[in-house]
Design an enzyme around this catalytic site. Sequence first.
Site, PDB file in Angstrom:
ATOM      1  N   ARG A   1       0.850  -1.198   0.000  1.00  0.00           N
ATOM      2  CA  ARG A   1       0.000   0.000   0.000  1.00  0.00           C
ATOM      3  C   ARG A   1       0.886   1.248   0.000  1.00  0.00           C
ATOM      4  O   ARG A   1       1.975   1.249   0.580  1.00  0.00           O
ATOM      5  CB  ARG A   1      -0.930  -0.006   1.211  1.00  0.00           C
ATOM      6  CG  ARG A   1      -0.195   0.022   2.512  1.00  0.00           C
ATOM      7  CD  ARG A   1      -1.039  -0.557   3.629  1.00  0.00           C
ATOM      8  NE  ARG A   1      -0.150  -1.077   4.649  1.00  0.00           N
ATOM      9  CZ  ARG A   1       0.180  -0.409   5.750  1.00  0.00           C
ATOM     10  NH1 ARG A   1      -0.316   0.774   5.981  1.00  0.00           N
ATOM     11  NH2 ARG A   1       1.000  -0.929   6.617  1.00  0.00           N
TER      12      ARG A   1
ATOM     13  N   CYS B   1       9.963  22.714  37.358  1.00  0.00           N
ATOM     14  CA  CYS B   1      10.873  21.719  36.778  1.00  0.00           C
ATOM     15  C   CYS B   1      12.109  21.543  37.658  1.00  0.00           C
ATOM     16  O   CYS B   1      12.790  22.511  37.973  1.00  0.00           O
ATOM     17  CB  CYS B   1      11.287  22.167  35.384  1.00  0.00           C
ATOM     18  SG  CYS B   1      12.648  21.204  34.710  1.00  0.00           S
TER      19      CYS B   1
ATOM     20  N   CYS C   1      15.428  22.908  35.809  1.00  0.00           N
ATOM     21  CA  CYS C   1      15.646  24.313  35.441  1.00  0.00           C
ATOM     22  C   CYS C   1      16.600  24.996  36.439  1.00  0.00           C
ATOM     23  O   CYS C   1      16.642  24.632  37.616  1.00  0.00           O
ATOM     24  CB  CYS C   1      14.313  25.056  35.393  1.00  0.00           C
ATOM     25  SG  CYS C   1      13.439  24.881  33.819  1.00  0.00           S
TER      26      CYS C   1
ATOM     27  N   ALA D   1      15.115  16.899  44.440  1.00  0.00           N
ATOM     28  CA  ALA D   1      14.845  16.023  45.585  1.00  0.00           C
ATOM     29  C   ALA D   1      15.990  16.114  46.592  1.00  0.00           C
ATOM     30  O   ALA D   1      17.133  16.354  46.206  1.00  0.00           O
ATOM     31  CB  ALA D   1      14.720  14.592  45.080  1.00  0.00           C
TER      32      ALA D   1
ATOM     33  N   ASP E   1      19.986  11.998  42.067  1.00  0.00           N
ATOM     34  CA  ASP E   1      19.509  11.912  43.452  1.00  0.00           C
ATOM     35  C   ASP E   1      18.850  10.557  43.742  1.00  0.00           C
ATOM     36  O   ASP E   1      18.642  10.197  44.896  1.00  0.00           O
ATOM     37  CB  ASP E   1      18.512  13.044  43.745  1.00  0.00           C
ATOM     38  CG  ASP E   1      19.142  14.424  43.514  1.00  0.00           C
ATOM     39  OD1 ASP E   1      20.239  14.662  44.043  1.00  0.00           O
ATOM     40  OD2 ASP E   1      18.547  15.242  42.779  1.00  0.00           O
TER      41      ASP E   1
ATOM     42  N   HIS F   1      14.254  25.293  29.239  1.00  0.00           N
ATOM     43  CA  HIS F   1      13.297  24.210  29.408  1.00  0.00           C
ATOM     44  C   HIS F   1      12.633  23.818  28.081  1.00  0.00           C
ATOM     45  O   HIS F   1      12.191  22.677  27.906  1.00  0.00           O
ATOM     46  CB  HIS F   1      12.231  24.677  30.409  1.00  0.00           C
ATOM     47  CG  HIS F   1      11.272  23.617  30.825  1.00  0.00           C
ATOM     48  ND1 HIS F   1      11.587  22.656  31.762  1.00  0.00           N
ATOM     49  CD2 HIS F   1       9.995  23.350  30.430  1.00  0.00           C
ATOM     50  CE1 HIS F   1      10.536  21.859  31.922  1.00  0.00           C
ATOM     51  NE2 HIS F   1       9.567  22.255  31.124  1.00  0.00           N
TER      52      HIS F   1
ATOM     53  N   ASN G   1      17.033   9.627  27.058  1.00  0.00           N
ATOM     54  CA  ASN G   1      15.725   9.001  26.936  1.00  0.00           C
ATOM     55  C   ASN G   1      14.731  10.141  26.825  1.00  0.00           C
ATOM     56  O   ASN G   1      14.676  10.990  27.701  1.00  0.00           O
ATOM     57  CB  ASN G   1      15.472   8.194  28.214  1.00  0.00           C
ATOM     58  CG  ASN G   1      14.364   7.206  28.035  1.00  0.00           C
ATOM     59  OD1 ASN G   1      14.158   6.709  26.936  1.00  0.00           O
ATOM     60  ND2 ASN G   1      13.654   6.913  29.101  1.00  0.00           N
TER      61      ASN G   1
ATOM     62  N   GLY H   1       8.770   6.880  28.661  1.00  0.00           N
ATOM     63  CA  GLY H   1       8.817   6.867  30.117  1.00  0.00           C
ATOM     64  C   GLY H   1       9.592   8.034  30.698  1.00  0.00           C
ATOM     65  O   GLY H   1       9.951   8.033  31.871  1.00  0.00           O
TER      66      GLY H   1
ATOM     67  N   SER I   1       9.412  11.699  31.836  1.00  0.00           N
ATOM     68  CA  SER I   1       8.313  12.621  32.169  1.00  0.00           C
ATOM     69  C   SER I   1       8.727  14.083  32.066  1.00  0.00           C
ATOM     70  O   SER I   1       7.886  14.957  31.969  1.00  0.00           O
ATOM     71  CB  SER I   1       7.817  12.327  33.579  1.00  0.00           C
ATOM     72  OG  SER I   1       8.924  12.349  34.454  1.00  0.00           O
TER      73      SER I   1
ATOM     74  N   HIS J   1      12.467  18.865  29.915  1.00  0.00           N
ATOM     75  CA  HIS J   1      13.714  19.660  29.965  1.00  0.00           C
ATOM     76  C   HIS J   1      14.830  18.837  29.315  1.00  0.00           C
ATOM     77  O   HIS J   1      15.034  17.682  29.674  1.00  0.00           O
ATOM     78  CB  HIS J   1      14.061  19.996  31.422  1.00  0.00           C
ATOM     79  CG  HIS J   1      15.100  21.056  31.528  1.00  0.00           C
ATOM     80  ND1 HIS J   1      14.836  22.320  32.025  1.00  0.00           N
ATOM     81  CD2 HIS J   1      16.397  21.070  31.143  1.00  0.00           C
ATOM     82  CE1 HIS J   1      15.941  23.037  31.954  1.00  0.00           C
ATOM     83  NE2 HIS J   1      16.896  22.301  31.422  1.00  0.00           N
TER      84      HIS J   1
ATOM     85  N   HIS K   1      17.710  16.772  28.639  1.00  0.00           N
ATOM     86  CA  HIS K   1      18.712  16.178  29.521  1.00  0.00           C
ATOM     87  C   HIS K   1      19.023  14.755  29.121  1.00  0.00           C
ATOM     88  O   HIS K   1      18.250  14.107  28.412  1.00  0.00           O
ATOM     89  CB  HIS K   1      18.211  16.185  30.974  1.00  0.00           C
ATOM     90  CG  HIS K   1      17.074  15.231  31.226  1.00  0.00           C
ATOM     91  ND1 HIS K   1      15.783  15.503  30.843  1.00  0.00           N
ATOM     92  CD2 HIS K   1      17.037  14.002  31.806  1.00  0.00           C
ATOM     93  CE1 HIS K   1      15.000  14.482  31.176  1.00  0.00           C
ATOM     94  NE2 HIS K   1      15.738  13.560  31.748  1.00  0.00           N
TER      95      HIS K   1
ATOM     96  N   GLN L   1      21.572  11.102  30.561  1.00  0.00           N
ATOM     97  CA  GLN L   1      22.088  10.458  31.760  1.00  0.00           C
ATOM     98  C   GLN L   1      23.400   9.749  31.478  1.00  0.00           C
ATOM     99  O   GLN L   1      23.723   9.454  30.320  1.00  0.00           O
ATOM    100  CB  GLN L   1      21.084   9.426  32.273  1.00  0.00           C
ATOM    101  CG  GLN L   1      19.765  10.002  32.721  1.00  0.00           C
ATOM    102  CD  GLN L   1      18.959   8.969  33.509  1.00  0.00           C
ATOM    103  OE1 GLN L   1      19.489   8.265  34.368  1.00  0.00           O
ATOM    104  NE2 GLN L   1      17.678   8.871  33.215  1.00  0.00           N
TER     105      GLN L   1
ATOM    106  N   GLU M   1      28.525  -6.632  21.635  1.00  0.00           N
ATOM    107  CA  GLU M   1      29.091  -5.911  20.488  1.00  0.00           C
ATOM    108  C   GLU M   1      30.616  -6.031  20.490  1.00  0.00           C
ATOM    109  O   GLU M   1      31.255  -6.144  19.444  1.00  0.00           O
ATOM    110  CB  GLU M   1      28.688  -4.437  20.529  1.00  0.00           C
ATOM    111  CG  GLU M   1      27.211  -4.216  20.237  1.00  0.00           C
ATOM    112  CD  GLU M   1      26.866  -2.753  19.974  1.00  0.00           C
ATOM    113  OE1 GLU M   1      27.758  -1.885  20.066  1.00  0.00           O
ATOM    114  OE2 GLU M   1      25.687  -2.480  19.676  1.00  0.00           O
TER     115      GLU M   1
ATOM    116  N   HIS N   1      23.481   4.824  18.766  1.00  0.00           N
ATOM    117  CA  HIS N   1      22.241   4.164  18.351  1.00  0.00           C
ATOM    118  C   HIS N   1      21.068   5.051  18.717  1.00  0.00           C
ATOM    119  O   HIS N   1      21.033   5.591  19.827  1.00  0.00           O
ATOM    120  CB  HIS N   1      22.027   2.851  19.120  1.00  0.00           C
ATOM    121  CG  HIS N   1      22.993   1.763  18.812  1.00  0.00           C
ATOM    122  ND1 HIS N   1      22.922   1.007  17.667  1.00  0.00           N
ATOM    123  CD2 HIS N   1      24.035   1.267  19.517  1.00  0.00           C
ATOM    124  CE1 HIS N   1      23.884   0.092  17.686  1.00  0.00           C
ATOM    125  NE2 HIS N   1      24.579   0.233  18.801  1.00  0.00           N
TER     126      HIS N   1
ATOM    127  N   GLU O   1       6.752 -11.292  18.255  1.00  0.00           N
ATOM    128  CA  GLU O   1       8.038 -10.653  18.549  1.00  0.00           C
ATOM    129  C   GLU O   1       8.506 -10.879  19.974  1.00  0.00           C
ATOM    130  O   GLU O   1       9.687 -10.977  20.244  1.00  0.00           O
ATOM    131  CB  GLU O   1       7.938  -9.159  18.277  1.00  0.00           C
ATOM    132  CG  GLU O   1       7.525  -8.917  16.850  1.00  0.00           C
ATOM    133  CD  GLU O   1       7.550  -7.459  16.509  1.00  0.00           C
ATOM    134  OE1 GLU O   1       6.641  -6.761  16.974  1.00  0.00           O
ATOM    135  OE2 GLU O   1       8.466  -7.037  15.817  1.00  0.00           O
TER     136      GLU O   1
END
Length: 351
Positions: free
Chosen positions: A32, A53, A56, A62, A79, A115, A155, A161, A163, A166, A168, A170, A184, A300, A319
């Site tokens: 298609r 945030c 920011c 925390a 944290d 932000h 991420n 996942g 939330s 801003h 960023h 890790q 690899e 990746h 899968e």
Amino acid sequence: MADKIDLKEQPHRRLNPLTKEWIKVSPHRTKRPWNGQVEKPMLDKKPAFDPACYLCPGNERAGGHKNPDYKGTFVFENDFAALLKDTPQSELNDGLFQAKSERGLCKVICFSPRHDLTISLMNLQEVTAVVKTWQKEFTDLGKLDYINHVQIFENRGSVMGCSNPHPHGQIWAEEIIPDIPATEQKNQKEYLKKNGTSLLTDYVASELEKKERIIFENDSFAALVPFWAVWPFETMILPKRQMRNIIEMNEKESTDLADALKRMGTRFDNLFQTSFPYSMGLHQAPTDGEDHEEWHFHIHYYPPLLRSATVKKFMVGYEMLGMPQRDITAEGSAARLRDCSEEHYTLTIGA
Ligand code: H2U
Ligand code: ZN
């Protein structure tokens, strides 16, 4: 064996030489025409500063930590770190019940004080500052004697996942080499032993010759959809020359990497006119003091979207129980990403 396989028409499987895993491809199901589902472009404006945030500048995180009034990138120890430096070494060795303690540390990198920005909307100089921060962290963490591997990643997007919009990323730095880079590494080592050359150095050179899976290139890097891509718009950024890690890059190469990151991000955002979600990360040689002639560092990108800003691919059914499968070919995805503009849609449709 009959005739040469028709990768455009016949159901087939493709090998990922980095992991030795296979991906099933069913190109006949995409007869298609492409009707890149029309959804309204995502134009919601975020504030440049969000008082709620935790990333920011000047805001509280925390545990009562307060962010400085940072102007460029900002790095802090997570944290809620998944790994801790002072975990005592211990293990459980009871037949089928095996466990080992893990040592490491986790950091968060704010890419920008703004932000409302993303890599694709930051300017080249600002993205270069992110690359330089990665280099500094890789150098410093790699020197710690109990750190043998440094995983840098981003991420992005609520479907992944994440939330907090801003910008960023890790870093998880740890004693062991995690399973995926370890696999690899094993396969790059085997290839080097057999061929005397590096697997990904050979791979990027032959993709640049074939061209059909290349999305774009600059002097130092190529962006492509790998032959063995699992996710519909999975991509890789590879240096054209062999480098084991990002600290082997010179100034020009560092800027070229920033250029590639920005251009990749912009094309992704433009594909479905949305702030494109993904997990992306660097794979580099471990910091375990060995030579690692086999390694060719790379990035990746694993985006979950399939057909539009809201239609995502689910890895379910066959899968989950058998092996991954895709309909649209890697070549088809590369062509679509190649057709995307490098001018961000929010800047061209007057957001
Ligand atoms: P993601 O949104 O990409 O999951 O990452 C945000 C990280 O920030 C997450 O790992 C950390 C979380 O542990 N964090 C802090 O270190 N301090 C805070 O005040 C909130 C979140
Ligand atoms: Zn913020």
